[in-house]
Scaffold this active site. Sequence first.
Site, PDB file in Angstrom:
ATOM      1  N   SER A  43      27.233   3.459 110.263  1.00 61.24           N
ATOM      2  CA  SER A  43      28.332   3.120 109.365  1.00 61.24           C
ATOM      3  C   SER A  43      29.168   4.346 109.014  1.00 61.24           C
ATOM      4  O   SER A  43      28.665   5.474 109.027  1.00 61.24           O
ATOM      5  CB  SER A  43      27.752   2.509 108.084  1.00 61.24           C
ATOM      6  OG  SER A  43      28.744   1.905 107.305  1.00 61.24           O
ATOM      7  N   PRO A  44      30.450   4.140 108.698  1.00 65.43           N
ATOM      8  CA  PRO A  44      31.265   5.266 108.231  1.00 65.43           C
ATOM      9  C   PRO A  44      30.687   5.848 106.946  1.00 65.43           C
ATOM     10  O   PRO A  44      30.383   5.102 106.017  1.00 65.43           O
ATOM     11  CB  PRO A  44      32.642   4.632 107.968  1.00 65.43           C
ATOM     12  CG  PRO A  44      32.622   3.304 108.635  1.00 65.43           C
ATOM     13  CD  PRO A  44      31.198   2.874 108.702  1.00 65.43           C
TER      14      PRO A  44
ATOM     15  N   ARG B 214      22.861   4.775 104.911  1.00 69.15           N
ATOM     16  CA  ARG B 214      21.863   5.732 104.425  1.00 69.15           C
ATOM     17  C   ARG B 214      20.640   5.855 105.328  1.00 69.15           C
ATOM     18  O   ARG B 214      20.101   6.964 105.464  1.00 69.15           O
ATOM     19  CB  ARG B 214      21.470   5.360 102.996  1.00 69.15           C
ATOM     20  CG  ARG B 214      22.624   5.534 102.021  1.00 69.15           C
ATOM     21  CD  ARG B 214      22.306   5.043 100.630  1.00 69.15           C
ATOM     22  NE  ARG B 214      23.499   5.098  99.786  1.00 69.15           N
ATOM     23  CZ  ARG B 214      23.533   4.708  98.523  1.00 69.15           C
ATOM     24  NH1 ARG B 214      22.434   4.228  97.953  1.00 69.15           N
ATOM     25  NH2 ARG B 214      24.659   4.781  97.826  1.00 69.15           N
TER      26      ARG B 214
ATOM     27  N   TYR C   5      41.358   1.635  98.264  1.00 71.00           N
ATOM     28  CA  TYR C   5      42.282   2.628  98.797  1.00 71.00           C
ATOM     29  C   TYR C   5      43.670   1.999  98.977  1.00 71.00           C
ATOM     30  O   TYR C   5      43.902   0.857  98.557  1.00 71.00           O
ATOM     31  CB  TYR C   5      41.726   3.206 100.097  1.00 71.00           C
ATOM     32  CG  TYR C   5      40.417   3.956  99.899  1.00 71.00           C
ATOM     33  CD1 TYR C   5      40.278   4.907  98.891  1.00 71.00           C
ATOM     34  CD2 TYR C   5      39.313   3.699 100.714  1.00 71.00           C
ATOM     35  CE1 TYR C   5      39.075   5.583  98.697  1.00 71.00           C
ATOM     36  CE2 TYR C   5      38.111   4.366 100.526  1.00 71.00           C
ATOM     37  CZ  TYR C   5      38.001   5.306  99.516  1.00 71.00           C
ATOM     38  OH  TYR C   5      36.808   5.970  99.317  1.00 71.00           O
TER      39      TYR C   5
ATOM     40  N   ARG D 255      38.302  -2.600 108.191  1.00 75.47           N
ATOM     41  CA  ARG D 255      37.319  -2.648 107.090  1.00 75.47           C
ATOM     42  C   ARG D 255      37.986  -3.325 105.906  1.00 75.47           C
ATOM     43  O   ARG D 255      39.071  -2.936 105.476  1.00 75.47           O
ATOM     44  CB  ARG D 255      36.825  -1.259 106.726  1.00 75.47           C
ATOM     45  CG  ARG D 255      36.006  -1.247 105.433  1.00 75.47           C
ATOM     46  CD  ARG D 255      35.091  -0.050 105.292  1.00 75.47           C
ATOM     47  NE  ARG D 255      33.810  -0.284 105.972  1.00 75.47           N
ATOM     48  CZ  ARG D 255      32.688   0.368 105.688  1.00 75.47           C
ATOM     49  NH1 ARG D 255      32.666   1.308 104.756  1.00 75.47           N
ATOM     50  NH2 ARG D 255      31.571   0.102 106.340  1.00 75.47           N
TER      51      ARG D 255
ATOM     52  N   GLN E 234      37.884   5.834 112.254  1.00 68.52           N
ATOM     53  CA  GLN E 234      38.333   5.051 111.105  1.00 68.52           C
ATOM     54  C   GLN E 234      39.463   5.806 110.404  1.00 68.52           C
ATOM     55  O   GLN E 234      39.281   6.921 109.943  1.00 68.52           O
ATOM     56  CB  GLN E 234      37.195   4.808 110.119  1.00 68.52           C
ATOM     57  CG  GLN E 234      37.582   3.862 108.977  1.00 68.52           C
ATOM     58  CD  GLN E 234      36.542   3.811 107.881  1.00 68.52           C
ATOM     59  OE1 GLN E 234      36.419   4.744 107.096  1.00 68.52           O
ATOM     60  NE2 GLN E 234      35.801   2.712 107.823  1.00 68.52           N
TER      61      GLN E 234
END
Length: 773
Positions: A409-410, A710, A568, A616, A487
């Site tokens: 994952s980013p 993680r 964002y 995303r 991304q």
Amino acid sequence: MKIAVVGGGPGGLYFALLAAKAWPNARVTVFERNRPDETFGFGVVFSDETLGIFREQDRESYEQIRRSFAYWGDVAIHYRGHVLRCGGNGFCGCSRQRLLTILQARCTELGVTMCHQHEVAGRSELAGFDLIVAADGINSRLREADRSRFGTAIELQRNKFAWLGSTRSLDAFSYFFRETPHGIVLAHAYQYEPDRSTWVIELAEETWRNLGLDTMPEPAYIAALERIFAEELQGHRLIGNRSIWRNFPTVTNRTWVDGNLVLIGDAKATAHYSIGSGTKLAMEDAIALFQALDACPNLTDALAAYERGRREEVEKTQHAANVSLAWFEHMGRYWGMAPEQFAFGVMSRSKQITYENLRLRDATFVERVERWFLGEVRRAGFAVDDGTPPMFTPFRLRDLVLENRVVVSPMDQYMAVDGAPTEWHYVHYGSRAIGGAGLLFTEMTCTAPDARITPGCTGLWNEDQCAAWRRIVEFVHTHSRAKICMQLGHAGRKGSTQLGWEDENHPLPQGNWPIYSASPIPYFPDSQTPIELSRADMDRVIAEFVRATSYAEAAGFDMLEVHMAHGYLLASFISPLTNRRSDGYGGDIARRMRFPLELLRAVRAAWPAHKPLSVRLSGTDWHPEGLSAADLVAAARMLKAAGADLIDCSAGQTVPDQRPVYGRMFQAHLADQVRNEAGIATMAVGNITTADQVNTLLLQGRADLVALARPHLSDPYFTLRAAAQYGYRGQYWPPPYYPGRNQLYRLAEREQAELRELRLRLRPPSHEVKGDS
């Protein structure tokens, strides 16, 4: 001690008998509004594990209970002419009335005073008692009288249900799904004694109304249901018992204790019938309350210990029940699925039962589902070996073929210098690439200096940055089979802030740059107020994304993602919480999507047609006034039409006062909704931590790719270890690592055999009475 138990259901009776048994000098009185032989509903369900708990607490009542139960190991899913059975589940059922009779008799034997047909009017009536146990159910009078003190909340769920019985015998816990011209009708059915079974009928409210059930008296609607389930009833009748239509109430309380009054069972918290835990929870509450009182002589401390020790388990069960009921509320979403996938979804819907757990219960069932899944992969044009775990099957997006379904994952690293990735990034991405994942995402890489979240964010607005990224991409392509996705994003109103391990999301102490958003609303009260994006600003931002897209292609990236989540810049247009515009870019979801779609179309035009483009998206803002479920599906459909090939389904981080519901795979339902309603490939992300969960999500059809964040920080070789865990030898390893590969497979084979043996030993034994046992 004088103890009043208000409510003579299983929970109240079980506490009363435990208290009377342990404390002979206590005076225990049970107050019940109904007669001893009067109850509503039909059967109750327990697991082998629960019966084991009863055995430990009171052997006498346990022996009577276990000899009164009907036992079964199979769950049967009846779906569109198919029947799929999954064994090894270890459940049992008995008549609710029989259970009450056993517990009433045991209470009487132990000296409990039983006061039937006695409605307790209020707490004042019980002033002479030292302890008051409110076991009076969902509509608890004692709780409602002090509702504000307990912080009671009751949420009615969407579907309608009614509790019925039948004379038909069943050899499995059965789900009967029936399609009508007005929608799907479901019966949850199980036997609880010879020639008697419970039938819980569930359907969407719209279906209920369209079938006319809302206007029918009980005899008429039972006759209508008998016609719908004629094949399943096999000539038997349905039986009513004040079987009114209801919406399931989810009850929660901020506290369970007020002075000497304590809540247990449904008065305290409800768990949806689809996981069969209402009576179980009530009786386990009774045990926990008794144990707390027995361990602590001070009443106040004991009641506090009861709530402190019990709350986490209750909330976990309630969460699982809520996840389970949501599956049934959306069962129409899955109606077109293959029988194997549909049945796997039914079995694993609550997230408590997973791929590996089902393999342990019934390997034949899982193998059938896997054969179907591998057949779908072959129909997509791939050659895969029998027995390949779902997570190790390939997947295609346009011309891009991924070796497996695992995604890194980013994850923002905040280690860039002037937007350029450093040696840290070279090692970080390189190590995860050789760790075996099929797809590797970069962190959100910003399209201009003022698009950054922090000064440590990576960027892609100049040649030096492009060259640094190219070096990373070349390593990935040379030394692994992973593909790598760039991304791109713009921080918007969350820009010009401190590093993630400093005062996250708060402005820099000095050197702040101007920030932009859909509307001039600061993130925190002390944050900068963003500049509302003008039309000229929109054109500039689009041009910056197009420039970065060209750099991404020059750097050799295999795939591109546009970040439209987490509050964002682009997300600030999509969410109604952050978009208060009155022009053509604010209002309903179509207007709020207008600028993000303009940008996406421009990026798609600049990105090579053979390479995939993903988005995303925050599927929810975790806020009651935020993005709706309907908005999410509408947005996904618009993005698909604009050229997106995949939706990366994240959530939240739009506003600081969000109220997320955390848990295992807690955002997977968003990927599920988008994939199965909007008809576009999805990637699930969010507290996904194990290979077991990856395989579960894929077989459920909730996602096509599964991203882990993680776990890849602590173990870059997550995928290689998973391959060894499953004994899958088709996973690519870099040649220098072959000695480690061989050792890992040998160790994993032994460890998995030992683990399986341990799990089998830990499975609760059956309590079924056989012969003279």
